[in-house]
Design a protein around this motif. Structure first.
Motif, PDB file in Angstrom:
ATOM      1  N   UNK A  11       0.932  -1.294   0.087  1.00  0.00           N
ATOM      2  CA  UNK A  11      -0.037  -0.013   0.007  1.00  0.00           C
ATOM      3  C   UNK A  11       0.973   1.372  -0.053  1.00  0.00           C
ATOM      4  N   UNK A  12       1.990   1.192   0.991  1.00  0.00           N
ATOM      5  CA  UNK A  12       2.862   2.199   0.893  1.00  0.00           C
ATOM      6  C   UNK A  12       3.589   2.650  -0.382  1.00  0.00           C
ATOM      7  N   UNK A  13       4.146   1.319  -0.797  1.00  0.00           N
ATOM      8  CA  UNK A  13       4.873   1.709  -2.095  1.00  0.00           C
ATOM      9  C   UNK A  13       4.279   1.680  -3.523  1.00  0.00           C
ATOM     10  N   UNK A  14       3.052   1.420  -3.543  1.00  0.00           N
ATOM     11  CA  UNK A  14       2.301   1.368  -4.679  1.00  0.00           C
ATOM     12  C   UNK A  14       2.419   0.062  -5.495  1.00  0.00           C
ATOM     13  N   UNK A  15       3.275  -0.607  -5.093  1.00  0.00           N
ATOM     14  CA  UNK A  15       3.656  -1.855  -5.642  1.00  0.00           C
ATOM     15  C   UNK A  15       2.635  -3.028  -5.358  1.00  0.00           C
ATOM     16  N   UNK A  16       2.292  -4.123  -6.102  1.00  0.00           N
ATOM     17  CA  UNK A  16       1.545  -5.143  -5.700  1.00  0.00           C
ATOM     18  C   UNK A  16       2.314  -5.974  -4.676  1.00  0.00           C
ATOM     19  N   UNK A  17       1.644  -6.895  -4.006  1.00  0.00           N
ATOM     20  CA  UNK A  17       2.298  -7.839  -3.357  1.00  0.00           C
ATOM     21  C   UNK A  17       3.107  -8.812  -4.103  1.00  0.00           C
ATOM     22  N   UNK A  18       2.498  -9.165  -5.213  1.00  0.00           N
ATOM     23  CA  UNK A  18       3.199  -9.920  -6.206  1.00  0.00           C
ATOM     24  C   UNK A  18       4.648  -9.338  -6.561  1.00  0.00           C
ATOM     25  N   UNK A  19       4.379  -8.115  -7.041  1.00  0.00           N
ATOM     26  CA  UNK A  19       5.683  -7.315  -7.521  1.00  0.00           C
ATOM     27  C   UNK A  19       6.589  -7.330  -6.508  1.00  0.00           C
TER      28      UNK A  19
END
Length: 127
Positions: A11-19
């Protein structure tokens, strides 16, 4: 020291968990600490790195270059190589900005032409 779950880091990075998992697996991110239960636990430093990786990715850095940056970041003796990689990327960004400035000027010229046509048409209609 604050810690963050994968969902919070995503959420904080804007990346998905998969990423996040992919970046760790590919060596883009350093190995993420794990809780006693085996779950990934992100630190403030990890979130800073994710934020910087987001900046690099959003400005067009390739996965190969991100991987190279990740490798270099794990060795304190590679600062000159990191500088060179970031300078190369900065030059690429400047080139893209110049290209965007050129196409922006064309778009604005066309919008100006349309505004002129609208004024001309409105002026003819009121005559």
């Amino acid at each position: 020291m604050a810690t963050y779950s994968p969902a919070e880091a995503a959420a904080q990075s804007g990346f998905s968990i998969d990423t996040l998992r992919y970046y760790e697996r590919e060596g883009i991110l350093p190995r993420i600490e794990r809780s006693a239960g085996g779950r990934r636990v992100y630190s403030d430093g990890d979130l800073w790195m994710l934020g910087f990786l987001r900046c690099l990715r959003d400005t067009g850095m390739s996965i190969e270059q991100l991987r190279r940056y990740g490798e270099l970041s794990r060795d304190e003796n590679t600062m000159p190589e990191r500088v060179a990689l970031l300078e190369e990327h900065a030059a690429s960004i400047r080139g893209r900005i110049a290209e965007l400035d050129t196409v922006l000027a064309r778009v604005e010229e066309k919008a100006d032409w349309y505004r002129g046509e609208i004024r001309r048409t409105e002026g003819a209609a009121t005559s």
